[in-house]
Design a protein around this motif. Sequence first.
Motif, mmCIF file in Angstrom:
data_model
loop_
_atom_site.group_PDB
_atom_site.id
_atom_site.type_symbol
_atom_site.label_atom_id
_atom_site.label_comp_id
_atom_site.label_asym_id
_atom_site.label_seq_id
_atom_site.Cartn_x
_atom_site.Cartn_y
_atom_site.Cartn_z
ATOM 1 N N GLN A 12 0.833 -1.202 0.000
ATOM 2 C CA GLN A 12 0.000 0.000 0.000
ATOM 3 C C GLN A 12 0.871 1.256 0.000
ATOM 4 N N LEU A 13 1.931 1.239 0.784
ATOM 5 C CA LEU A 13 2.812 2.401 0.852
ATOM 6 C C LEU A 13 3.585 2.578 -0.452
ATOM 7 N N GLU A 14 3.995 1.474 -1.063
ATOM 8 C CA GLU A 14 4.718 1.556 -2.332
ATOM 9 C C GLU A 14 3.851 2.191 -3.418
ATOM 10 N N ALA A 15 2.535 2.012 -3.305
ATOM 11 C CA ALA A 15 1.619 2.570 -4.301
ATOM 12 C C ALA A 15 1.328 4.045 -4.045
ATOM 13 N N ALA A 16 1.638 4.520 -2.839
ATOM 14 C CA ALA A 16 1.353 5.903 -2.466
ATOM 15 C C ALA A 16 2.588 6.780 -2.662
ATOM 16 N N ARG A 17 2.426 8.054 -2.329
ATOM 17 C CA ARG A 17 3.540 8.997 -2.339
ATOM 18 C C ARG A 17 3.658 9.609 -0.954
ATOM 19 N N GLY A 18 4.886 9.807 -0.509
ATOM 20 C CA GLY A 18 5.098 10.367 0.807
ATOM 21 C C GLY A 18 6.475 10.968 0.907
ATOM 22 N N SER A 19 6.963 11.097 2.114
ATOM 23 C CA SER A 19 8.280 11.684 2.327
ATOM 24 C C SER A 19 8.898 11.101 3.588
ATOM 25 N N ALA A 20 10.123 11.503 3.850
ATOM 26 C CA ALA A 20 10.809 11.040 5.049
ATOM 27 C C ALA A 20 10.110 11.525 6.305
ATOM 28 N N ARG A 21 9.242 12.514 6.188
ATOM 29 C CA ARG A 21 8.539 13.065 7.339
ATOM 30 C C ARG A 21 7.188 12.384 7.572
ATOM 31 N N THR A 22 6.856 11.415 6.719
ATOM 32 C CA THR A 22 5.661 10.610 6.952
ATOM 33 C C THR A 22 5.953 9.642 8.101
ATOM 34 N N GLN A 23 5.105 9.606 9.093
ATOM 35 C CA GLN A 23 5.318 8.721 10.237
ATOM 36 C C GLN A 23 4.561 7.418 10.006
ATOM 37 N N LEU A 24 5.300 6.307 10.015
ATOM 38 C CA LEU A 24 4.755 5.012 9.620
ATOM 39 C C LEU A 24 4.536 4.080 10.808
#
Length: 275
Positions: free
Chosen positions: A252-264
Amino acid sequence: MGPAVELVADCSACVGLCCVGLGFRTSAEFAFDKEPGQACQHLAEDFRCGIHDRLRGRGMAGCTTFDCFGAGQVTTARFAEAAQDGRLDGPDWRTPAVAGEMFAAFAVLRRLHEALWHLDHAAAREVDDEIRQEVARVRDSVAAQAAGEADELLRIDVDVSWRNVAPVLAAVSEQVRTEIREDPADLRGTDHAGADLRRRDLWAANLRGAVLVGSDLRGADLRAADLAGADLRGARLDEADLRGALYCTQAQLEAARGSARTQLPEGVHTPGHWA
């Protein structure tokens, strides 16, 4: 709880099953058409992908969002063993008589392994003993199915297996989320494609099966949200907070866009292309 099952893909121990058994059509995720059972044009003789380090740049982003949950290497090993024992005419799909059965077994095992991944995720949550015991019971049942030989796998109705799994996952989600927040938002199956959800309060929300394709979730509070089956393709997750999110997979995350500031949440990592 039953024995551990290999649920992380190891492409080095697989004969490229996803690169052959699966089909796709030209789209934003795939640069060309490929029929099921046809080897991908990028598959090398050693079963490795010839463009693995540049899939997105070559128009094959869809490959980066597929996860077999370890079913590839397990299917490969199981068929190799059967061939060695003389139960099959060959060890893998390159033998025509074996190909159909191998692809079918891989498809079944992949869905069983996906169920086990979710059940293990559920088992790690703090819930009542009754629910915990039910998680363990269902997991043992699915693990027993996944341990079967190829001919046994082909007799399994995976939809029935998942119908037993889904209520258990939902029960864990309900207890975890309602203990965190009274009356959390129920957005199951809702369509938010392309929606502006920036900084939206979705803390402990039920987003099971929600369509979030291309949605803007930058800065959204998704802590403890149930993301089982949510479609996050192209969703913006920059600075979003997903800590404690339930059933959030790496795919799911690979399909999305985010950044190093996204908290997982725990158990997943920041996709390389987010940089």
